[in-house]
Design an enzyme around this catalytic site. Sequence first.
Site, PDB file in Angstrom:
ATOM      1  N   GLU A 129       1.652  -4.252  -6.134  1.00 57.08           N
ATOM      2  CA  GLU A 129       0.400  -3.816  -5.512  1.00 57.08           C
ATOM      3  C   GLU A 129       0.184  -4.526  -4.184  1.00 57.08           C
ATOM      4  OE1 GLU A 129      -1.597  -1.529  -6.769  1.00 57.08           O
ATOM      5  OE2 GLU A 129      -0.354  -1.296  -8.560  1.00 57.08           O
ATOM      6  N   TYR A 160       9.940   0.057  -3.221  1.00 59.60           N
ATOM      7  CA  TYR A 160       9.752   1.314  -3.955  1.00 59.60           C
ATOM      8  C   TYR A 160      10.950   2.244  -3.782  1.00 59.60           C
ATOM      9  CZ  TYR A 160       4.810   0.366  -4.932  1.00 59.60           C
ATOM     10  OH  TYR A 160       3.640  -0.156  -5.415  1.00 59.60           O
ATOM     11  N   VAL A 187      -1.194  14.961  -0.240  1.00 63.82           N
ATOM     12  CA  VAL A 187      -1.499  14.909  -1.669  1.00 63.82           C
ATOM     13  C   VAL A 187      -2.332  13.658  -1.887  1.00 63.82           C
ATOM     14  CG1 VAL A 187      -0.575  14.757  -4.004  1.00 63.82           C
ATOM     15  CG2 VAL A 187       0.676  16.039  -2.258  1.00 63.82           C
ATOM     16  N   SER A 189      -5.189  11.759  -4.606  1.00 63.32           N
ATOM     17  CA  SER A 189      -5.980  11.770  -5.837  1.00 63.32           C
ATOM     18  C   SER A 189      -7.161  10.839  -5.696  1.00 63.32           C
ATOM     19  CB  SER A 189      -5.110  11.349  -7.013  1.00 63.32           C
ATOM     20  OG  SER A 189      -4.081  12.297  -7.150  1.00 63.32           O
ATOM     21  N   ARG A 197      -7.123   6.086   6.083  1.00 60.57           N
ATOM     22  CA  ARG A 197      -6.389   7.351   5.983  1.00 60.57           C
ATOM     23  C   ARG A 197      -7.339   8.544   5.862  1.00 60.57           C
ATOM     24  NH1 ARG A 197      -3.663   6.990  -0.093  1.00 60.57           N
ATOM     25  NH2 ARG A 197      -5.600   7.173  -1.274  1.00 60.57           N
ATOM     26  N   GLU A 250       6.444   5.155  -2.578  1.00 59.86           N
ATOM     27  CA  GLU A 250       7.182   6.399  -2.839  1.00 59.86           C
ATOM     28  C   GLU A 250       6.626   7.581  -2.042  1.00 59.86           C
ATOM     29  OE1 GLU A 250       4.945   5.153  -4.925  1.00 59.86           O
ATOM     30  OE2 GLU A 250       3.595   6.873  -5.087  1.00 59.86           O
ATOM     31  N   LYS A 251       5.469   7.412  -1.428  1.00 58.64           N
ATOM     32  CA  LYS A 251       4.946   8.492  -0.578  1.00 58.64           C
ATOM     33  C   LYS A 251       5.926   8.792   0.553  1.00 58.64           C
ATOM     34  CE  LYS A 251       0.036   7.679  -1.407  1.00 58.64           C
ATOM     35  NZ  LYS A 251       0.127   6.601  -2.423  1.00 58.64           N
TER      36      LYS A 251
END
Length: 357
Positions: A129, A160, A187, A189, A197, A250-251
């Site tokens: 994190e 990652y 994408v 959530s 952002r 991983e984005k």
Amino acid sequence: MVWFNSKRIFCSPMKCGIILTVPCCVFWLFIQIQWLKGNEGFSCCHWNTGKNLTILLWHWPFEIPYSLGGDVCWDLYRIPHCKLVDRRSLFPSADVVVFHNRELIQGSQKLPTEFPRPRGQRWAWMSLEPPHHNGNLQQFANIFNMTISYRRDADITIPYGELLPLESEGSLVEDNSVNKSSLVCWVVSNYQSHHKRSRVFKELSAVVPVQVYGNWKQKPLSSKDLLPTISRCYFYLAFENSEAKDYITEKLWKNAYQGGAVPVVLGPPMSHYKDVAPPNSFIHIDEFKSVKEMGQYLQQVKEDKKRYAEYFKWKQHWMVRLHTDWRERLCKICSQDNHLSQNKVYSDIDAWDKAPI
Ligand SMILES: *[C@@H]1O[C@H](CO)[C@@H](O)[C@H](O)[C@H]1NC(C)=O
Ligand SMILES: *[C@@H]1O[C@H](CO)[C@@H](O)[C@H](O)[C@H]1NC(C)=O
Ligand SMILES: *[C@@H]1O[C@H](CO)[C@@H](O)[C@H](O)[C@H]1NC(C)=O
């Protein structure tokens, strides 16, 4: 042997024996001493050990256990002499004990401070994190000997994802814009308006259309649909939720690179991306004076097939490798151990974690 009996030889069998034995003994002693020193400085020779490093994971991250049957590090990753265990009864014999930060900070797990720490045993702090989510680590001053994190300056770096060079040059995809229908996709959530952002997204969507997926817009994507959906976008907003040193998730590696959209990145500074990703494989928001300018640029590149294709040239030389398995991360301790200093204490791990970019 005839050779030893010959008078012209410079030593008698007995002398020869001594001459040969003494250096052997000295060398043997040297090896033993290196051994006792915990293999430090012994990375010159990989024929050393037979000694296994025992890595004890105190609790599984997010309470999701993986199988540790067999010789996991060897069977899965070809890392030898690495014994990965999660049985706490092995604490006295463990060389390294690993603690995942999340559970410590939330209080569902505790450090075994009531037991005496075996001599030479090292405790490792592990987190994937960014600092903002690690909590206050001041209570862990002078506890840990090792850090395991995505950061490149951690003792064990567990990114990652990464790019590995292709053994032979890959083929060039002729048309990268085939089947693409959306200019920009995102994408998300966990939408929070105070995130940088979110502000960038707002400004950008005032200039060009941005297709949004994920729970925020009640358009969740199953993991099966994620990459095919992104593949229909020219650009993908690989926006990290936190702008922290080396924090690239991983984005970028999965969603954008594997999805086949050009990543527009927001996260650590440009230089951090440049260190781990090839030039012309991503667009960093800092390349532009304003979000508006960036929007116009994306529109232009989309219209220009040749320029758009430039952003895929790296695929001829590199392949994406994702890292998602905690066992791989833990086995890495063994493969890197020779390069670690064996006597280290993080006297202020909170300051280490919160180090400025
Ligand atoms: C190291 O581990 C391997 C695999 O579990 C085992 O076969 C071997 O005997 C161990 N070596 C030592 C020195 O304990
Ligand atoms: C484009 O979409 C069609 C239909 O979904 C599919 O069959 C084809 O493989 C796609 N082409 C590429 C290059 O992805
Ligand atoms: C690990 O850290 C502890 C606590 O500060 C310290 O006492 C110990 O000497 C360290 N061990 C090693 C092997 O560095």
